[in-house]
Design a protein around this motif. Sequence first.
Motif, PDB file in Angstrom:
ATOM      1  N   VAL A 332      44.162  49.616  32.842  1.00  0.00           N
ATOM      2  CA  VAL A 332      43.621  50.967  32.633  1.00  0.00           C
ATOM      3  C   VAL A 332      42.368  50.891  31.764  1.00  0.00           C
ATOM      4  O   VAL A 332      41.341  51.505  32.069  1.00  0.00           O
ATOM      5  N   VAL A 334      40.270  48.383  31.333  1.00  0.00           N
ATOM      6  CA  VAL A 334      39.142  47.802  32.070  1.00  0.00           C
ATOM      7  C   VAL A 334      38.609  48.810  33.087  1.00  0.00           C
ATOM      8  O   VAL A 334      37.399  48.944  33.286  1.00  0.00           O
ATOM      9  N   SER A 335      39.536  49.554  33.724  1.00  0.00           N
ATOM     10  CA  SER A 335      39.109  50.558  34.709  1.00  0.00           C
ATOM     11  C   SER A 335      38.260  51.636  34.054  1.00  0.00           C
ATOM     12  O   SER A 335      37.231  52.050  34.602  1.00  0.00           O
ATOM     13  N   ASN A 338      34.958  50.231  33.420  1.00  0.00           N
ATOM     14  CA  ASN A 338      34.205  50.126  34.673  1.00  0.00           C
ATOM     15  C   ASN A 338      33.612  51.475  35.079  1.00  0.00           C
ATOM     16  O   ASN A 338      32.474  51.565  35.512  1.00  0.00           O
ATOM     17  N   ARG A 339      34.443  52.517  34.946  1.00  0.00           N
ATOM     18  CA  ARG A 339      33.979  53.869  35.327  1.00  0.00           C
ATOM     19  C   ARG A 339      32.821  54.304  34.447  1.00  0.00           C
ATOM     20  O   ARG A 339      31.829  54.865  34.930  1.00  0.00           O
ATOM     21  N   LYS A 342      29.814  52.695  35.541  1.00  0.00           N
ATOM     22  CA  LYS A 342      29.324  53.291  36.777  1.00  0.00           C
ATOM     23  C   LYS A 342      28.577  54.601  36.471  1.00  0.00           C
ATOM     24  O   LYS A 342      27.491  54.841  36.989  1.00  0.00           O
TER      25      LYS A 342
ATOM     26  N   TRP B  28      47.376  44.155  35.846  1.00  0.00           N
ATOM     27  CA  TRP B  28      46.002  44.413  35.396  1.00  0.00           C
ATOM     28  C   TRP B  28      45.042  44.456  36.577  1.00  0.00           C
ATOM     29  O   TRP B  28      44.307  45.421  36.788  1.00  0.00           O
ATOM     30  N   ILE B  31      45.610  47.365  39.130  1.00  0.00           N
ATOM     31  CA  ILE B  31      45.131  48.655  38.607  1.00  0.00           C
ATOM     32  C   ILE B  31      43.607  48.680  38.628  1.00  0.00           C
ATOM     33  O   ILE B  31      42.986  49.656  39.070  1.00  0.00           O
ATOM     34  N   GLU B  32      42.999  47.575  38.206  1.00  0.00           N
ATOM     35  CA  GLU B  32      41.543  47.517  38.140  1.00  0.00           C
ATOM     36  C   GLU B  32      40.920  47.672  39.533  1.00  0.00           C
ATOM     37  O   GLU B  32      39.981  48.458  39.723  1.00  0.00           O
ATOM     38  N   ALA B  35      41.477  51.216  40.834  1.00  0.00           N
ATOM     39  CA  ALA B  35      40.732  52.243  40.116  1.00  0.00           C
ATOM     40  C   ALA B  35      39.232  52.187  40.387  1.00  0.00           C
ATOM     41  O   ALA B  35      38.494  53.089  39.991  1.00  0.00           O
TER      42      ALA B  35
END
Lengths: 359, 219
Positions: A332, A334-335, A338-339, A342, B28, B31-32, B35
Amino acid sequence: MQGPLIDTLVRQGVSRRTFLKYCATLASMMALPPTAGRAMAEALAAARRPSVIWLPFQECTGCTESMTRSHSPTLEGMIFDMVSLDYHETLMAAAGHQAEDALHAAMKDNAGKYLLIVDGSVPLGIDGAYSCIAGRTNVDLLKEAAAGAAAIVAMGSCAAFGGIPKAKPNPTGAVAISDIVKDKPIVNVPGCPPIPVVMTGVLAHYLTFGRLPDLDDKLRPTAFYGETIHDRCYRRPFYDQGKFARTFDDEGARRGWCLFELGCKGPVTHNACATTKWNGGTSWPVESGHGCLGCSEPDFWDAGGFYKALSMPADPLKMGTAAAAVGAVAGVAVSVANRAKKHRAQASHETTTLADLEK
Amino acid sequence: MDDLQLLTWARGPGLDLALGIFVLGVVWRLIEVYALGRKRDLAPARHRTGASGLHTVLRRSMPPPGMLKTSPVSYIGGFVFHIGLAIIVLLFAPHILLIKSLTGLSWPGLPSQFIDMVAVLTMIAMLVILVDRINKPVKRFLSTFGDWFAWVVTFLPVLTGWMAVQHLLLPYTLMLALHILSVELLLVVLPFTKLFHAITLFGSRWYSGKINAHKGVPV
């Protein structure tokens, strides 16, 4: 009883033929050349029984039981009786000060020549106070007796590797004989208990050739500990065919299939049970339907459970839930990063027009 | 630390740790990847036979027309060692026991001699593919450290396992410990290298197929 061993054996009704047969068997068991049987017979027959001092430390007397009781009366038992056993708490008639006097007399009279057999581990916790004999700690007694010994035999897994007293959490701080004595030849004869013939084999070899037999890297006689139980097991063909007993009372167990799935430690255990068997060749653990516990290997007590197959891990998913949670958090995080990246890229995006290109 | 202690560590805390990192990494990465997202395709869906997620999963499992002749080593070698790995991992009795202890599921295994043969074929196929990768200038040029590394960590468990069963080079206890340790290395690196395709393979094929199916293109 003094005098050569053969006289004593004759008095006990053992014929020359029986004795020679026994020596030949012993020699072949130790993978010695055929002539060695004869040499062994001559040496053993003429041998003045060497003084043997047997010190018991943190032990259960199972090793002594194995030697003296389980298969009595046999040649092994007799030869074992025939050594001049000058001190053995369990077997000697004397007690108290009398016993201690015998010990010290034997050590003094045979200084540098006696064979010291030790069973049991040595506790080092609280200055060795966990196990004392005649008011002295085991470690103290061992150092004194080892100083005058020609060689030391560590009998059983406790003396050889620390054994059950050393099992986690090792409350007494138990260690093996070889952890304390560094300057004397040591033979480890591990097993819980060890096989009687291994003991007499080592003794016979010592008497015949004047030196200890060849040892492996764990100081065990290679003649008896050179191969694994699994490699010599009569159930091995079933392993290769993939036929396993899955419970102790299923069809596979009744048919005598391989006990690997029931936790047999045969593949990693070096011992001679599969070839010499127990109780005068009657049977041995695997033949009686129970897998090998691995009792002749160091720390067998803590080797992942007696009834878990070797390929099965002890407790594999201990960290599973925590790992999944940490992984989810990391994913989560890292996501989100990343967002954000972006969005930043989108925000800083500059459109290029035709006019820009013509500049 | 002697052989049995190493084996005990490898079966106990070592495996705990390796499986822990594996689970952590897989969760990990999944999810990455999920997402990352993609903009909604607002165009009306087109329909064409043969264009769907499932079609792509199946189609990409087979060589495209003519490719089998163009690079037979990649396809045949690839099939042999992937199927070989699946047989060894899933149908060798000690491995089934491990899976049973982890999941409670079990099934009958194959005779160890058959597994032995499959292991040898798998190793031969992997070696042929490696030599091919070294010999072909284009393949060599495209290869990065990750490719060589992935080959090594996949090959080691097969080699050590086979050597343990065959009693080659080292005592069985030590070889078994090395085998388990090599599998643990594989578990640890799997989520973070190209080997992650073991998990994402069919999902990503389905995804590509579905997106293209929306556009009416069978891929």
